[in-house]
Write a protein that holds these residues in place. Structure first.
Motif, PDB file in Angstrom:
ATOM      1  N   GLY A  78      19.241  29.087 -32.266  1.00  0.00           N
ATOM      2  CA  GLY A  78      18.025  29.763 -31.805  1.00  0.00           C
ATOM      3  C   GLY A  78      17.469  29.202 -30.503  1.00  0.00           C
ATOM      4  N   LYS A  79      18.299  28.494 -29.744  1.00  0.00           N
ATOM      5  CA  LYS A  79      17.843  27.924 -28.461  1.00  0.00           C
ATOM      6  C   LYS A  79      17.264  28.979 -27.542  1.00  0.00           C
ATOM      7  N   THR A  80      18.046  30.065 -27.369  1.00  0.00           N
ATOM      8  CA  THR A  80      17.617  31.095 -26.426  1.00  0.00           C
ATOM      9  C   THR A  80      16.352  31.781 -26.930  1.00  0.00           C
ATOM     10  N   THR A  81      16.310  32.066 -28.219  1.00  0.00           N
ATOM     11  CA  THR A  81      15.123  32.694 -28.811  1.00  0.00           C
ATOM     12  C   THR A  81      13.900  31.789 -28.637  1.00  0.00           C
TER      13      THR A  81
ATOM     14  N   PHE B  88      20.840  28.317 -18.484  1.00  0.00           N
ATOM     15  CA  PHE B  88      21.833  27.310 -18.083  1.00  0.00           C
ATOM     16  C   PHE B  88      22.966  27.204 -19.104  1.00  0.00           C
ATOM     17  N   ASP B  89      23.064  28.195 -19.987  1.00  0.00           N
ATOM     18  CA  ASP B  89      24.240  28.263 -20.851  1.00  0.00           C
ATOM     19  C   ASP B  89      25.265  29.072 -20.067  1.00  0.00           C
ATOM     20  N   LEU B  90      25.896  28.412 -19.116  1.00  0.00           N
ATOM     21  CA  LEU B  90      26.743  29.128 -18.159  1.00  0.00           C
ATOM     22  C   LEU B  90      28.099  29.495 -18.740  1.00  0.00           C
TER      23      LEU B  90
HETATM   24 MG   LIG Z   1      21.724  30.660 -26.398  1.00  0.00          MG
END
Ligand SMILES: [Mg+2]
Ligand SMILES: Nc1ncnc2c1ncn2[C@@H]1O[C@H](COP(=O)(O)OP(=O)(O)OP(=O)(O)O)[C@@H](O)[C@H]1O
Length: 277
Positions: free
Chosen positions: A103-106, A128-130
């Motif tokens: 859930g990092k992005t959330t 930055f999750d490239l």
């Molecule tokens: Mg993410």
């Protein structure tokens, strides 16, 4: 998770915070390419604006887009994060997790929206999750220019920043970078971030990172940021993984806190299956 353990972890984080050396992006850092003459508000206004529909917000769990019962846990997280970051003079925050899909992005997106509801703050969130960028999907906007191309010097940074309202901007990627690990550790990337800070003067600059246990990007990049927030998922992260990553995070930067996401048994009245300490 027992309260004593949470308190002990928080105390440990505080001690770690005191012992970590200065990060590389102090907000006073001189930038290589500062547009000193362009007033900051004009620069923000010049960014392309996107709108997030209510449908997208509901579907993709962007509950902090407006104040409600559902935004409350994020608002509490926001207030705590702000207080700790202000107390310490921290301006940059990386959001990471042990494994994927925690859930990092959330959490990053909601924290950014919650912070931006304070109109006196300028908030920026960079994907930055490239390796597996996904923020463009959460916001449902495929950018014309990817942030990783700006980091690589192929497009001007301001072309990749998208504004929501007056004081919130996102740096999105339309697809993965070919060399994410090298890119995040490159000197040029540090320069781009310093430029962003110097030109746009975000009060808080958030980086949505990849998971810690499956890639080396965090290890190369986190020493450059002021603090990190660790997001665990109650249904898929083990306590051992959380422990290992919290220690690693504390070695790399200051630990802002640990969020336990996807809790099935939220406290009555919490209104959301989400917990933190
Ligand atoms: Mg993410
Ligand atoms: N509190 C929650 N309850 C239920 N589902 C959630 C919660 N938070 C996030 N999700 C869902 O879990 C999935 C993964 O979330 P998200 O993409 O934010 O995680 P992530 O850690 O950024 O993943 P990745 O490692 O792939 O980048 C998404 O489908 C998201 O909608």
């Amino acid at each position: 998770m027992a309260m004593e353990r949470l308190e002990a972890a928080l105390e440990k984080a505080r001690q770690e915070r005191r012992s970590v050396s200065a990060p590389e992006f102090p907000h006073t850092a001189p930038a290589a390419n500062v547009q000193a003459s362009a007033p900051v508000t004009e620069l923000w206004k010049s960014l392309a604006e996107i709108r997030i529909s209510g449908r997208t917000a509901r579907k993709n769990r962007i509950s902090a887009i407006e104040q409600s019962k559902l935004s409350a846990p994020y608002d509490v997280l926001r207030t705590r994060a702000l207080r700790i970051m202000r107390e310490n003079g921290w301006k940059t925050l990386a959001v990471t997790s042990p494994n994927k899909s925690c859930g990092k992005t959330t959490v990053s997106v909601n924290l950014a929206f919650s912070l931006a509801r304070q109109a006196d703050l300028r908030i920026m969130l960079l994907d930055f999750d490239l390796r597996r960028p996904a923020m463009h999907r959460v916001l449902r906007h495929r950018p014309d220019h990817s942030l990783h191309n700006a980091l690589a010097g192929k497009v001007p940074v301001e072309k990749t920043l998208l504004r929501v309202g007056e004081n919130l901007a996102f740096g999105l990627n339309a697809g993965p970078a070919t060399n994410p690990s090298e890119l995040l550790q490159a000197k040029a990337t540090r320069e781009r971030i310093r430029e962003i800070q110097a030109n746009f003067r975000p009060d808080i600059l958030i980086f949505d990172m990849p998971p810690m246990l499956v890639s080396d990007e965090n290890f190369g990049f986190l020493p450059q940021v002021d603090c990190g927030l660790l997001v665990g998922a109650a249904d898929s992260t083990t306590l051992e993984q959380l422990d290992i990553c919290e220690k690693d995070l504390a070695d790399l930067t200051n630990v802002l806190g640990v969020v336990l996401n996807k809790c099935r048994y939220a406290e009555a009245g919490a209104g959301y299956d989400y917990d933190y300490y």
